[in-house]
Design a protein around this motif. Structure first.
Motif, PDB file in Angstrom:
ATOM      1  N   ARG A 156      10.694   4.900  -7.740  1.00 15.80           N
ATOM      2  CA  ARG A 156       9.693   5.684  -7.955  1.00 15.80           C
ATOM      3  C   ARG A 156       9.373   5.774  -9.440  1.00 15.80           C
ATOM      4  NH1 ARG A 156      11.731  10.210  -5.590  1.00 15.80           N
ATOM      5  NH2 ARG A 156      12.689  10.919  -7.460  1.00 15.80           N
ATOM      6  N   THR A 157      10.436   5.722 -10.354  1.00 15.64           N
ATOM      7  CA  THR A 157      10.142   5.853 -11.579  1.00 15.64           C
ATOM      8  C   THR A 157       9.544   4.375 -11.999  1.00 15.64           C
ATOM      9  OG1 THR A 157      12.237   7.322 -11.869  1.00 15.64           O
ATOM     10  CG2 THR A 157      11.510   6.198 -13.927  1.00 15.64           C
ATOM     11  N   SER A 208       6.084   4.512 -11.687  1.00 17.57           N
ATOM     12  CA  SER A 208       5.177   5.555 -12.080  1.00 17.57           C
ATOM     13  C   SER A 208       5.291   5.662 -13.839  1.00 17.57           C
ATOM     14  CB  SER A 208       5.389   7.031 -11.675  1.00 17.57           C
ATOM     15  OG  SER A 208       6.800   7.483 -11.712  1.00 17.57           O
ATOM     16  N   ASN A 209       6.384   5.118 -14.192  1.00 19.25           N
ATOM     17  CA  ASN A 209       6.683   5.477 -15.534  1.00 19.25           C
ATOM     18  C   ASN A 209       8.083   4.511 -16.015  1.00 19.25           C
ATOM     19  OD1 ASN A 209       6.783   6.115 -18.310  1.00 19.25           O
ATOM     20  ND2 ASN A 209       7.818   7.975 -17.830  1.00 19.25           N
ATOM     21  N   ARG A 210       7.616   3.162 -16.172  1.00 17.01           N
ATOM     22  CA  ARG A 210       8.781   2.277 -16.505  1.00 17.01           C
ATOM     23  C   ARG A 210       9.635   2.577 -17.736  1.00 17.01           C
ATOM     24  NH1 ARG A 210       5.630  -3.331 -16.277  1.00 17.01           N
ATOM     25  NH2 ARG A 210       4.120  -2.008 -15.529  1.00 17.01           N
ATOM     26  N   GLN A 211       8.985   3.129 -18.622  1.00 16.29           N
ATOM     27  CA  GLN A 211       9.623   3.693 -20.000  1.00 16.29           C
ATOM     28  C   GLN A 211      10.663   4.506 -19.765  1.00 16.29           C
ATOM     29  OE1 GLN A 211       7.936   2.689 -23.263  1.00 16.29           O
ATOM     30  NE2 GLN A 211       9.986   3.380 -24.170  1.00 16.29           N
ATOM     31  N   ALA A 212      10.523   5.324 -18.819  1.00 11.60           N
ATOM     32  CA  ALA A 212      11.548   6.445 -18.284  1.00 11.60           C
ATOM     33  C   ALA A 212      12.801   5.725 -17.707  1.00 11.60           C
ATOM     34  CB  ALA A 212      10.958   7.442 -17.304  1.00 11.60           C
ATOM     35  N   LEU A 213      12.794   4.364 -17.357  1.00  9.18           N
ATOM     36  CA  LEU A 213      13.809   3.678 -17.041  1.00  9.18           C
ATOM     37  C   LEU A 213      14.954   3.590 -17.876  1.00  9.18           C
ATOM     38  CD1 LEU A 213      12.392   0.948 -14.528  1.00  9.18           C
ATOM     39  CD2 LEU A 213      13.449   3.084 -13.924  1.00  9.18           C
TER      40      LEU A 213
END
Lengths: 159, 159
Positions: free
Chosen positions: A52-53, A56-61
């Motif tokens: 999901r991350t 939606s927002n790869r940076q947050a991995l």
């Protein structure tokens, strides 16, 4: 509603149980990794959170990795949270959607450590056909009662 | 010929270097897992040994596992060397040939431990089409200077 497992993360992946109290009220209490979380629950919650991350927002991995973490992406070896995020955010597509087919897991490594083995398909924005992939993670508990990804290996499965 | 890595095993997987001396002479000396074997060499030698043994004499794979070893085969969870061999030898085919497409590895677990991630295809005797698969292993060094398989997860990749 019973209970379900959710993931939040700051520097590392944190596990918390969300228990429904009265309608609209949620009791969230952090769990230490040494508490009785079965590997299947950890794996399921991690996989849902990770993809999901990613979608939606790869940076947050980046919060899932540490300096000693390793990613092997289509044979390309990368080490450390910063380099891993740089790799993931530089992949040549903007939109993607993972669909998970199977999730297998086994305990391994330090107490609470979990190996997660995933198969599924990946739909890239603007592409007609999806790509099949396999990926594995080794999740390691932290002293703070969360998990991080020590090992991550990704491969597309070409037909 | 230079040198190459071979695997032999009794109860556990033993690593040995085979160094060609004169024509027809081989010097075999055991290596401790703590010695400088890089994970890539371990993974490559293991993969060659594992699938060659699988395709020629599945019963002999028992020597690669211990009582704490786990196999998840198409979602079916099995623990212990004896049960794992029983599972592998009861698979409903007599002849098979694995062809390996990719081998990735990373260090993990105790010093010398190696995660191995394999993709390839599997040709069963009498079948026209091959089956694609992914498989991962966690190899753990033993005090005797060999390796055993602590974790083994196998999945067919359906098209």
């Amino acid at each position: 509603m019973g209970r379900c497992v959710i993931f939040t993360h700051s520097l590392a992946l944190s596990l918390a149980y969300l228990t429904d109290g009265e309608e609209g009220t949620a009791l969230v209490s952090p769990l230490t990794a040494s508490e009785a979380m079965d590997p299947d629950a950890v794996a399921k919650a991690f996989v849902e959170h990770y993809y999901r991350t990613f979608d939606s927002n790869r940076q947050a991995l980046g919060g899932l990795y540490q300096d000693g973490s390793m990613l092997t992406f289509e044979g390309d070896k990368i080490q450390g949270a910063a380099a891993i995020v740089a790799k993931l955010t530089s992949l040549p597509f903007q939109q993607c959607a993972h669909a998970i087919s199977t999730v297998d897991c086994q305990p391994s490594g330090p107490p609470g450590g979990v190996l997660v083995f995933v198969s599924g398909s990946l739909q890239l924005g603007g592409e007609q056909h999806s790509l099949k992939f396999s990926q594995m993670f080794h999740l390691i508990p932290t002293p703070q009662g969360s998990f991080y990804v020590l090992n991550d290996i990704f491969r597309l499965n070409y037909a």
